[in-house]
Design an enzyme around this catalytic site. Sequence first.
Site, PDB file in Angstrom:
ATOM      1  N   TYR A 156      31.785 -19.695  12.719  1.00  0.00           N
ATOM      2  CA  TYR A 156      33.192 -19.960  12.414  1.00  0.00           C
ATOM      3  C   TYR A 156      33.555 -21.267  13.113  1.00  0.00           C
ATOM      4  O   TYR A 156      33.814 -21.304  14.315  1.00  0.00           O
ATOM      5  CB  TYR A 156      34.083 -18.814  12.895  1.00  0.00           C
ATOM      6  CG  TYR A 156      35.562 -19.067  12.725  1.00  0.00           C
ATOM      7  CD1 TYR A 156      36.071 -19.557  11.534  1.00  0.00           C
ATOM      8  CD2 TYR A 156      36.454 -18.828  13.768  1.00  0.00           C
ATOM      9  CE1 TYR A 156      37.419 -19.803  11.373  1.00  0.00           C
ATOM     10  CE2 TYR A 156      37.821 -19.053  13.611  1.00  0.00           C
ATOM     11  CZ  TYR A 156      38.286 -19.545  12.422  1.00  0.00           C
ATOM     12  OH  TYR A 156      39.630 -19.795  12.256  1.00  0.00           O
ATOM     13  N   ASP A 195      32.327 -19.907   7.731  1.00  0.00           N
ATOM     14  CA  ASP A 195      33.466 -20.778   7.460  1.00  0.00           C
ATOM     15  C   ASP A 195      33.282 -22.036   8.304  1.00  0.00           C
ATOM     16  O   ASP A 195      33.508 -22.016   9.512  1.00  0.00           O
ATOM     17  CB  ASP A 195      34.758 -20.042   7.824  1.00  0.00           C
ATOM     18  CG  ASP A 195      35.997 -20.901   7.656  1.00  0.00           C
ATOM     19  OD1 ASP A 195      35.862 -22.048   7.166  1.00  0.00           O
ATOM     20  OD2 ASP A 195      37.094 -20.437   8.011  1.00  0.00           O
ATOM     21  N   HIS A 313      40.546 -15.938   2.415  1.00  0.00           N
ATOM     22  CA  HIS A 313      39.253 -16.407   1.940  1.00  0.00           C
ATOM     23  C   HIS A 313      38.676 -15.357   1.001  1.00  0.00           C
ATOM     24  O   HIS A 313      39.114 -14.200   0.984  1.00  0.00           O
ATOM     25  CB  HIS A 313      38.276 -16.622   3.103  1.00  0.00           C
ATOM     26  CG  HIS A 313      38.673 -17.699   4.060  1.00  0.00           C
ATOM     27  ND1 HIS A 313      37.983 -18.872   4.210  1.00  0.00           N
ATOM     28  CD2 HIS A 313      39.704 -17.757   4.951  1.00  0.00           C
ATOM     29  CE1 HIS A 313      38.559 -19.621   5.130  1.00  0.00           C
ATOM     30  NE2 HIS A 313      39.612 -18.963   5.603  1.00  0.00           N
TER      31      HIS A 313
END
Length: 607
Positions: A156, A195, A313
């Site tokens: 992340y 991500d 998302h």
Amino acid sequence: MVRITTWNVNGIRNPFGYQPWRDRRTFDYMFDLLEADIVVMQELKIQRKDLGDDMVLVPGWDCYFSLPKHKKGYSGVAIYTRNAVCAPIRAEEGLLGVLCPPGSSTPYRDQPEDAAIGGYPTPVQVASLGVDPAALDAEGRCVVLEFPAFVIFGVYSPANSNGLRDDFRYGFLTALDTRIRNLKKMGKRVILTGDLNVSREEIDTAKAEESMRSEGITREDYMNTPNRRVFNQLLEHGRVPGARDEGREEPVLWDLCREMHPEREGMFTHWEQKINARPGNFGSRIDYVLCSIEMKDWFHDANIQEGLMGSDHCPVYASTKDIVEHEGEQVHMVDLMNAPGIFKSGVRLREYSPAQDLRPLSGRLLPEFDKRRSIKDMFSKARAPSKAPPLPPHTPPDLQVGSTGQLNPAVVPGAPPTVNGSAANQKLPLNAPEKRRASDAPPASSAKKSKTNAAASSQTRSFSGKGQQSLRGFFAPKASPAKPKLEDSPSEYALDKKHSQDTPTSSEEAGPLSSLPPPATPPSVRDPEASKESWVKLFSKKPPPRCESHDEPCKSFITKKPGVNCGRQFWTCSRPLGPSGQKENGTQWRCGTFIWSSDWNAPSPQK
């Protein structure tokens, strides 16, 4: 086939508020619907103290967490692996290897070679990052698992939402680039998922050309932003203006989704919730499943799952083939996803064993979950039937249990007889003992408690009929109690009749009863309709204004941008923005209605 899914869930329990996850609200159910064997989740927004049994003790799954050390409700990454398909041979937390494994004071980078994944940046490479290594790995942003087939990163990456952490974000991406290239030099294959908070090209962002024109930058400037430049140098077919940077001359990763859908537009994975951009698909692609270039032929499918709700998302997945080419031979994928001796030619030789297959970083080995069982396991064995308590010693024959299962009430020493169901005004037999046993007569405190409990239970029964149905019951007039009928209570009616015949009629005969005060007058009852109207006027919200183009109720927002209007409330069209990202009049998307709340004079609410 092995399926890898990555998903920024924006809170680990957030998907359970949406369909189809709302029906069962369990992680194994979610993973089965995703049809995944490895699930990488980002932005968990929890700390270690928030971990629960349902997150860790997922039946049939193992889990590995990287959670923030200091900040609360911030970042967090987890990787779940399906025990029936795969089991990692090593597991680590962080990018730089400066953290220590559970129960050890030696960092990962200083562990023996056979216990470490490797590829850690050298001290010179760490010094070039420009950020504190301990701080970079302390935010819960990376979990690394190694299988015989590859090393997988669950990441992340930091965002630059306020522009204050650009250096930290660039340092994180640089460290990630360095670690992956070092692993490639060691001969290890890599899969990067998560991500990354950076879009690759213009096709990966809605209306990127218009944004560049509004910001006054060229396409070359857009592609040369520091984070996008580092990212594209990692990728095969990544566009890098000018010469490549030193040490990044060769690409190492393959963008599975884009390479399988090279011309697809609108393949976005993230949409801004504040402007409700998802219905109009005004988003960007910042979630990826990337693999080493030499293993790109192992995969046969990769895509986004934009129809699955549960976050801002959507999930992204990639699926391998059942049989892949490995070192010149055709090998079953499951053989490469487990330690040697577990699978051979796609057939399991040994069952999954937590004692042998769990790595120290596993969530199941945390002290608060170790040697624990799930709730289902607790009820897997039938409980032994409870035995009846033995009778007290020296029980007289008259007190033996009869055929009905109750004690024989023949003659109980020290107890009064119960003729016709009553023991009142009966005398004990002459031969009764003067002192009773403690078990024959309950103590005075027990009698008081029993009276209190009986009164409480009778009061509870009196109010357990209908209960409070609504607020209107407070304002409804009380009904007068009905007089008892003769057939309902004949004894009370006869008693009242006899009392009325014996009561003197004149004041002289009444004596002291005549001095009693008259009964109190019942209070006046307020009109319930008037009360309802006053409450409605007091608590009802003013109706929202209606938008100009669609004549629909507007939606309220609060200004958060610094300035003179910060904190002010305003109304705007409730519809989402369209693909253009702008307000549009005369279309199905958000129109240009804008009203300050202070300027809105709402009509009085109707009854």
